[in-house]
Design a protein around this motif. Structure first.
Motif, mmCIF file in Angstrom:
data_model
loop_
_atom_site.group_PDB
_atom_site.id
_atom_site.type_symbol
_atom_site.label_atom_id
_atom_site.label_comp_id
_atom_site.label_asym_id
_atom_site.label_seq_id
_atom_site.Cartn_x
_atom_site.Cartn_y
_atom_site.Cartn_z
ATOM 1 N N ILE A 14 -66.653 47.515 46.952
ATOM 2 C CA ILE A 14 -65.473 46.803 46.455
ATOM 3 C C ILE A 14 -65.724 46.135 45.112
ATOM 4 C CG2 ILE A 14 -64.603 46.411 48.797
ATOM 5 C CD1 ILE A 14 -65.190 43.392 48.290
ATOM 6 N N ALA A 15 -67.003 45.911 44.758
ATOM 7 C CA ALA A 15 -67.298 45.218 43.493
ATOM 8 C C ALA A 15 -66.649 45.901 42.284
ATOM 9 C CB ALA A 15 -68.801 45.082 43.297
ATOM 10 N N PRO A 16 -66.776 47.225 42.125
ATOM 11 C CA PRO A 16 -66.125 47.849 40.964
ATOM 12 C C PRO A 16 -64.600 47.703 41.012
ATOM 13 C CG PRO A 16 -67.759 49.316 41.928
ATOM 14 C CD PRO A 16 -67.564 48.199 42.899
ATOM 15 N N ILE A 17 -64.034 47.696 42.223
ATOM 16 C CA ILE A 17 -62.581 47.537 42.352
ATOM 17 C C ILE A 17 -62.174 46.132 41.931
ATOM 18 C CG2 ILE A 17 -60.630 47.610 43.963
ATOM 19 C CD1 ILE A 17 -62.309 49.650 45.611
ATOM 20 N N VAL A 18 -62.973 45.141 42.330
ATOM 21 C CA VAL A 18 -62.715 43.764 41.897
ATOM 22 C C VAL A 18 -62.771 43.678 40.377
ATOM 23 C CG1 VAL A 18 -63.623 41.407 41.891
ATOM 24 C CG2 VAL A 18 -63.516 42.703 44.033
ATOM 25 N N ARG A 19 -63.800 44.260 39.787
ATOM 26 C CA ARG A 19 -63.934 44.187 38.325
ATOM 27 C C ARG A 19 -62.769 44.891 37.627
ATOM 28 N NH1 ARG A 19 -69.605 45.191 39.741
ATOM 29 N NH2 ARG A 19 -69.353 47.401 39.187
ATOM 30 N N ALA A 20 -62.330 46.018 38.189
ATOM 31 C CA ALA A 20 -61.197 46.739 37.596
ATOM 32 C C ALA A 20 -59.901 45.936 37.739
ATOM 33 C CB ALA A 20 -61.050 48.113 38.245
ATOM 34 N N LEU A 21 -59.728 45.286 38.886
ATOM 35 C CA LEU A 21 -58.539 44.452 39.081
ATOM 36 C C LEU A 21 -58.548 43.264 38.131
ATOM 37 C CD1 LEU A 21 -58.314 44.545 42.970
ATOM 38 C CD2 LEU A 21 -56.472 45.229 41.417
ATOM 39 N N GLN A 22 -59.710 42.646 37.971
ATOM 40 C CA GLN A 22 -59.815 41.511 37.051
ATOM 41 C C GLN A 22 -59.481 41.925 35.620
ATOM 42 O OE1 GLN A 22 -63.878 40.485 38.024
ATOM 43 N NE2 GLN A 22 -63.266 38.631 39.097
ATOM 44 N N ALA A 23 -59.906 43.118 35.246
ATOM 45 C CA ALA A 23 -59.684 43.589 33.876
ATOM 46 C C ALA A 23 -58.228 43.947 33.611
ATOM 47 C CB ALA A 23 -60.568 44.804 33.598
ATOM 48 N N SER A 24 -57.470 44.242 34.680
ATOM 49 C CA SER A 24 -56.112 44.759 34.481
ATOM 50 C C SER A 24 -55.030 43.849 35.051
ATOM 51 C CB SER A 24 -55.991 46.135 35.154
ATOM 52 O OG SER A 24 -56.199 46.019 36.560
ATOM 53 N N GLN A 25 -55.413 42.680 35.561
ATOM 54 C CA GLN A 25 -54.452 41.839 36.274
ATOM 55 C C GLN A 25 -53.242 41.458 35.434
ATOM 56 O OE1 GLN A 25 -56.883 38.660 37.969
ATOM 57 N NE2 GLN A 25 -56.187 39.209 39.986
ATOM 58 N N SER A 26 -53.442 41.244 34.163
ATOM 59 C CA SER A 26 -52.325 40.764 33.338
ATOM 60 C C SER A 26 -51.241 41.809 33.166
ATOM 61 C CB SER A 26 -52.850 40.334 31.962
ATOM 62 O OG SER A 26 -53.473 41.433 31.308
ATOM 63 N N GLY A 27 -51.585 43.092 33.384
ATOM 64 C CA GLY A 27 -50.612 44.131 33.072
ATOM 65 C C GLY A 27 -50.021 44.877 34.240
ATOM 66 N N ASN A 28 -50.574 44.728 35.449
ATOM 67 C CA ASN A 28 -50.065 45.570 36.538
ATOM 68 C C ASN A 28 -49.480 44.804 37.714
ATOM 69 O OD1 ASN A 28 -52.290 44.571 37.929
ATOM 70 N ND2 ASN A 28 -53.539 46.397 37.591
ATOM 71 N N GLY A 29 -49.467 43.496 37.654
ATOM 72 C CA GLY A 29 -48.837 42.718 38.714
ATOM 73 C C GLY A 29 -49.636 42.609 39.993
ATOM 74 N N LEU A 30 -50.880 43.051 39.994
ATOM 75 C CA LEU A 30 -51.698 43.007 41.199
ATOM 76 C C LEU A 30 -52.588 41.770 41.210
ATOM 77 C CD1 LEU A 30 -52.952 46.717 41.454
ATOM 78 C CD2 LEU A 30 -50.914 45.699 42.498
ATOM 79 N N SER A 31 -52.739 41.178 42.385
ATOM 80 C CA SER A 31 -53.737 40.146 42.604
ATOM 81 C C SER A 31 -54.534 40.542 43.835
ATOM 82 C CB SER A 31 -53.081 38.774 42.799
ATOM 83 O OG SER A 31 -52.266 38.770 43.967
ATOM 84 N N PHE A 32 -55.613 39.839 44.100
ATOM 85 C CA PHE A 32 -56.452 40.254 45.226
ATOM 86 C C PHE A 32 -57.128 39.062 45.867
ATOM 87 C CE2 PHE A 32 -59.307 40.075 41.620
ATOM 88 C CZ PHE A 32 -60.463 39.512 42.146
ATOM 89 N N LYS A 33 -57.529 39.253 47.109
ATOM 90 C CA LYS A 33 -58.422 38.349 47.813
ATOM 91 C C LYS A 33 -59.506 39.180 48.489
ATOM 92 C CE LYS A 33 -55.579 34.272 48.688
ATOM 93 N NZ LYS A 33 -55.025 33.353 49.721
ATOM 94 N N ILE A 34 -60.737 38.688 48.428
ATOM 95 C CA ILE A 34 -61.861 39.361 49.081
ATOM 96 C C ILE A 34 -62.004 38.788 50.485
ATOM 97 C CG2 ILE A 34 -64.329 39.844 48.996
ATOM 98 C CD1 ILE A 34 -64.185 39.359 45.951
ATOM 99 N N ILE A 35 -61.915 39.648 51.468
ATOM 100 C CA ILE A 35 -61.996 39.235 52.864
ATOM 101 C C ILE A 35 -63.321 39.720 53.442
ATOM 102 C CG2 ILE A 35 -60.849 39.210 55.108
ATOM 103 C CD1 ILE A 35 -59.124 38.164 52.719
ATOM 104 N N HIS A 36 -64.184 38.796 53.800
ATOM 105 C CA HIS A 36 -65.470 39.125 54.428
ATOM 106 C C HIS A 36 -65.317 38.912 55.934
ATOM 107 C CE1 HIS A 36 -69.519 39.591 55.504
ATOM 108 N NE2 HIS A 36 -70.092 38.616 54.821
#
Length: 379
Positions: free
Chosen positions: A16-38
């Motif tokens: 999930i780490a690369p997905i988190v990094r990709a989401l962080q890099a693109s958050q301003s433009g795609n309307g997605l946010s995330f939470k990491i659930i352990h």
């Protein structure tokens, strides 16, 4: 649009780490946010602040502390806790990775709550129903909405199982994204403090062993045969064996003799282990992830299993499926040591950008769902 990213064990966080990094890099433009659930499926003392700093991701937003127990007990605890979480804060989607019990449990809960499920590493099949992971893969894929595949064979499995072409996405491999990211970080890291650095410096040329599959280490006769093959290989090449706790217990329980040329080490943190195996002459393993990571970095790999759910590592990569016959294991190792091992290549789309592709698909699909009349009426 909130996405829950589910992880249950340390290897899941590598995915999930690369997905988190990709989401962080693109958050301003795609309307997605995330939470990491352990989910807390595995408690690992190495998963501390440094662990998440190395991965370049924040600490989990939620820790569910599911703990161990039987497969049924663990799965049930995860389902109960995850259901409560989803009912409090209904996410737009749930993303699960791999094939652990957390993957199965959270996908079932999400689907019953009408939350769409994205499965990363979808479509992998070993054909071995004695593996709990195979059952988890099959069930998760039977109810997921979006399938992110790491190799062409996985796409073919999903198509044969009746999945819509529009829902199957060949994106490459997030595990490869991560190993390339971490290997680059290692070039600037001080590795002198790693437990195995002295071994590396002393030996020069060496091999790395990992064994943890129940079929290999829980049956005394099988484990003894594999140990005999490793001892034979170690006559020509010193081996280092970071030992899984269950494997170590069985070494003692079954009085397994590994001989003087195999160095036993404790479980390794991710960066320390990567620093060890990336320079190995050969890796001997029964790990699924390590088959892929060695192919990504061009390291010869001998898989001590009768089957693999990752055939692209054999068809295109540096992996050889040797089975558990001692003669075959030794024969394949000696080929590598003579310079006659197979020359593999990194498969298509294993380029470090799989997570970017996954995020792009999710943004598009969730935006489309949000725009449908049904979604608007439900809102």
């Amino acid at each position: 649009m909130l996405i829950y990213l589910v992880a249950g064990a340390r290897p899941n966080f590598m995915k999930i780490a690369p997905i988190v990094r990709a989401l962080q890099a693109s958050q301003s433009g795609n309307g997605l946010s995330f939470k990491i659930i352990h989910t807390g499926q595995h408690y690992d003392r190495e998963m501390n602040d440094v662990f998440f700093e190395e991965l370049g991701i924040p600490q989990p937003d939620v820790f569910m502390a599911a703990g161990g127990g039987s497969h049924a007990q663990q799965t049930a605890r995860i389902m109960v806790a995850f259901e409560e979480l989803c009912e409090k804060e209904c996410p737009a989607a749930v993303l699960v990775v791999g094939d652990v019990n957390s993957t199965l449990a959270c996908s079932i809960v999400a689907k019953k709550l009408q939350i769409p499920v994205a499965h990363v590493e979808a479509g992998l099949r070993s054909g071995d129903m004695s593996m709990p992971e195979e059952i988890n893969r099959l069930v998760t894929d039977s109810i997921s909405d979006w399938f992110f595949a790491t190799e062409p064979a996985a796409c073919e499995h999903l198509r044969r199982e009746g999945k819509a072409e529009s829902s199957v996405h060949y994106v490459g491999h997030v595990m490869v994204d991560n190993v390339l990211y971490q290997a680059d970080k290692l070039t600037q890291a001080d590795t002198s403090g790693f437990e195995t650095s002295a071994f590396k410096a002393q030996q020069g040329r060496y091999g790395v062993v990992t064994l943890h599959r129940p079929s290999n280490v829980d049956e005394p006769a099988t484990f003894a045969r594999i140990a005999g093959a490793l001892k034979e290989i170690a006559r020509d090449l010193p081996l280092i064996f970071p030992v899984h706790p269950r494997t170590r217990a069985n070494i003692e329980k079954f009085s397994i003799d590994l001989g003087p040329n195999i160095t036993l080490a404790g479980p390794q943190a991710y960066m320390a282990f990567l620093n060890l195996w990336k320079d190995a002459a050969v890796v001997l393993t029964d790990s699924g992830g390590l088959q892929e990571e060695t192919t990504a970095l061009g390291v010869p790999c001998i898989t001590i299993r009768e089957n693999t759910e990752r055939p692209v590592t054999v068809d295109e990569g540096t992996n050889v499926l040797a089975g558990t016959d001692p003669e075959a294991i030794v024969r394949e190792a000696r080929k590598v040591l003579r310079g006659e091992g197979k020359q593999g290549r990194r498969p298509q789309l294993w380029d470090g950008r799989a997570a970017e592709r996954i995020v792009a698909v999710l943004a598009r699909e969730l935006a489309a769902r949000d725009a449908t009349p049904i979604a608007k009426e439900a809102a």
